[in-house]
Design a protein around this motif. Structure first.
Motif, PDB file in Angstrom:
ATOM      1  N   PHE A  66       0.870  -1.223   0.019  1.00 15.52           N
ATOM      2  CA  PHE A  66      -0.139   0.073   0.090  1.00 15.52           C
ATOM      3  C   PHE A  66       0.810   1.326  -0.048  1.00 15.52           C
ATOM      4  CE2 PHE A  66      -3.745  -2.527   0.828  1.00 15.52           C
ATOM      5  CZ  PHE A  66      -4.695  -1.764   0.292  1.00 15.52           C
TER       6      PHE A  66
ATOM      7  N   ASN B 205       0.069   1.419  -4.292  1.00 17.25           N
ATOM      8  CA  ASN B 205      -1.177   1.907  -3.746  1.00 17.25           C
ATOM      9  C   ASN B 205      -2.277   0.857  -3.797  1.00 17.25           C
ATOM     10  OD1 ASN B 205      -2.020   1.417  -6.388  1.00 17.25           O
ATOM     11  ND2 ASN B 205      -1.599   3.238  -7.204  1.00 17.25           N
ATOM     12  N   GLU B 206      -3.525   1.139  -3.340  1.00 21.73           N
ATOM     13  CA  GLU B 206      -4.436   0.031  -3.239  1.00 21.73           C
ATOM     14  C   GLU B 206      -4.925  -0.348  -4.689  1.00 21.73           C
ATOM     15  OE1 GLU B 206      -9.032  -0.765  -1.487  1.00 21.73           O
ATOM     16  OE2 GLU B 206      -8.233   1.294  -1.322  1.00 21.73           O
ATOM     17  N   ASP B 207      -4.987   0.229  -5.544  1.00 22.22           N
ATOM     18  CA  ASP B 207      -4.987  -0.387  -7.014  1.00 22.22           C
ATOM     19  C   ASP B 207      -4.130  -1.547  -7.423  1.00 22.22           C
ATOM     20  OD1 ASP B 207      -7.386   1.328  -7.416  1.00 22.22           O
ATOM     21  OD2 ASP B 207      -6.212   2.702  -8.484  1.00 22.22           O
ATOM     22  N   GLU B 208      -2.948  -1.156  -7.220  1.00 18.07           N
ATOM     23  CA  GLU B 208      -1.878  -2.325  -7.202  1.00 18.07           C
ATOM     24  C   GLU B 208      -2.006  -3.589  -6.023  1.00 18.07           C
ATOM     25  OE1 GLU B 208       1.550  -4.548  -8.653  1.00 18.07           O
ATOM     26  OE2 GLU B 208       0.011  -3.113  -9.609  1.00 18.07           O
TER      27      GLU B 208
ATOM     28  N   ARG C 291      -5.090  -4.557  -5.190  1.00 16.78           N
ATOM     29  CA  ARG C 291      -6.315  -5.212  -5.785  1.00 16.78           C
ATOM     30  C   ARG C 291      -5.792  -5.995  -6.870  1.00 16.78           C
ATOM     31  NH1 ARG C 291      -9.091  -5.771  -1.397  1.00 16.78           N
ATOM     32  NH2 ARG C 291      -9.385  -3.507  -0.211  1.00 16.78           N
ATOM     33  N   ARG C 292      -4.980  -5.573  -7.913  1.00 18.07           N
ATOM     34  CA  ARG C 292      -4.617  -6.151  -8.976  1.00 18.07           C
ATOM     35  C   ARG C 292      -3.633  -7.364  -8.439  1.00 18.07           C
ATOM     36  NH1 ARG C 292      -0.273  -7.875 -11.609  1.00 18.07           N
ATOM     37  NH2 ARG C 292       1.102  -6.576 -10.398  1.00 18.07           N
TER      38      ARG C 292
ATOM     39  N   GLU D 192      -4.111  -9.104  -5.477  1.00 22.91           N
ATOM     40  CA  GLU D 192      -5.099  -9.882  -5.140  1.00 22.91           C
ATOM     41  C   GLU D 192      -5.755 -10.691  -6.069  1.00 22.91           C
ATOM     42  OE1 GLU D 192      -7.964  -8.730  -1.568  1.00 22.91           O
ATOM     43  OE2 GLU D 192      -8.496  -7.577  -3.392  1.00 22.91           O
ATOM     44  N   SER D 193      -6.359 -10.067  -7.195  1.00 18.05           N
ATOM     45  CA  SER D 193      -7.203 -10.875  -8.078  1.00 18.05           C
ATOM     46  C   SER D 193      -6.141 -11.857  -8.880  1.00 18.05           C
ATOM     47  CB  SER D 193      -7.445  -9.848  -9.397  1.00 18.05           C
ATOM     48  OG  SER D 193      -8.642  -8.898  -8.754  1.00 18.05           O
TER      49      SER D 193
ATOM     50  N   SER E 250     -11.761  -8.296  -0.984  1.00 18.45           N
ATOM     51  CA  SER E 250     -11.647  -9.237  -2.100  1.00 18.45           C
ATOM     52  C   SER E 250     -12.779  -9.044  -3.223  1.00 18.45           C
ATOM     53  CB  SER E 250     -11.093 -10.619  -1.721  1.00 18.45           C
ATOM     54  OG  SER E 250     -10.098 -10.607  -1.059  1.00 18.45           O
TER      55      SER E 250
ATOM     56  N   GLU F  90     -14.510  -6.557  -6.172  1.00 19.96           N
ATOM     57  CA  GLU F  90     -14.021  -6.699  -7.538  1.00 19.96           C
ATOM     58  C   GLU F  90     -15.058  -7.767  -8.074  1.00 19.96           C
ATOM     59  OE1 GLU F  90     -13.220  -6.764 -11.211  1.00 19.96           O
ATOM     60  OE2 GLU F  90     -12.213  -5.198 -10.005  1.00 19.96           O
TER      61      GLU F  90
END
Length: 178
Positions: free
Chosen positions: A54, A58-61, A63-64, A66-67, A88, A91
């Protein structure tokens, strides 16, 4: 296991501090299934803590990653118990993938209990770093968690009692609270 859960795996979700990892581990032991924690898999793959992901990215990275970790795990076709991160299933692709691969169990608890647990745990939760941020997160995700199936309020029960509730949902026993 497939006949018991629909498609094979059990996905434990809910807000931070609701008991996903603790409950998931106990459930996996009881059912004789492998246990995985999605946050731990992300940290291992990234070779850094979630807090560092984080702060460095960042959070977007996050989440990427995570997916990516979720899809990699689901590609094994092995029945598992997986503790998901609290965000999780925000998305839609992750939510669809999980629904297609097993059953979702949603753990909840009162905000007061979640706050109490957050304060008693040693851990870096970037989206729960202080009370104000944590309460804002819970409010923001409240509707999301309420939209998920098989909700169990863990506020006044032990992890073992939570597992018994899950066993009941799976149709493997009477479950229930004493």
């Amino acid at each position: 296991m497939n006949s018991l859960t629909g498609n094979g795996s059990i996905f434990v979700t809910g807000p931070p501090c609701s008991g996903k990892s603790t409950t998931g581990k106990l459930l996996a032991i009881l059912l004789g299934l492998p246990f995985h924690d999605l946050d731990t898999l992300i940290e291992e793959k990234a070779s850094m803590s979630i807090s560092n992901i984080f702060s460095r990215f960042n959070e977007d990275e996050f989440r990427r990653l995570e997916s990516e970790a979720l899809n990699s795990l689901l590609s094994t076709a092995e029945s598992i118990v997986l503790a998901l991160g609290g965000g999780s299933l925000l998305e839609n692709n992750n939510l669809l993938a999980v629904r297609n691969n097993g059953i979702i169990i949603t753990l909840t608890a009162s905000d007061d209990i979640l706050l109490e647990r957050r304060l008693s745990q040693n851990g870096n939760r970037p989206l729960a770093s202080n009370d104000r941020i944590f309460i804002e997160l819970l409010k923001k995700r409240h509707e999301h968690y309420n939209s998920l199936p098989n909700r169990i309020d863990t506020s006044g029960i032990t992890p073992t009692e939570t597992v018994l509730e899950i066993i009941s949902i799976l149709g493997l026993g009477t479950g229930g609270r004493a």
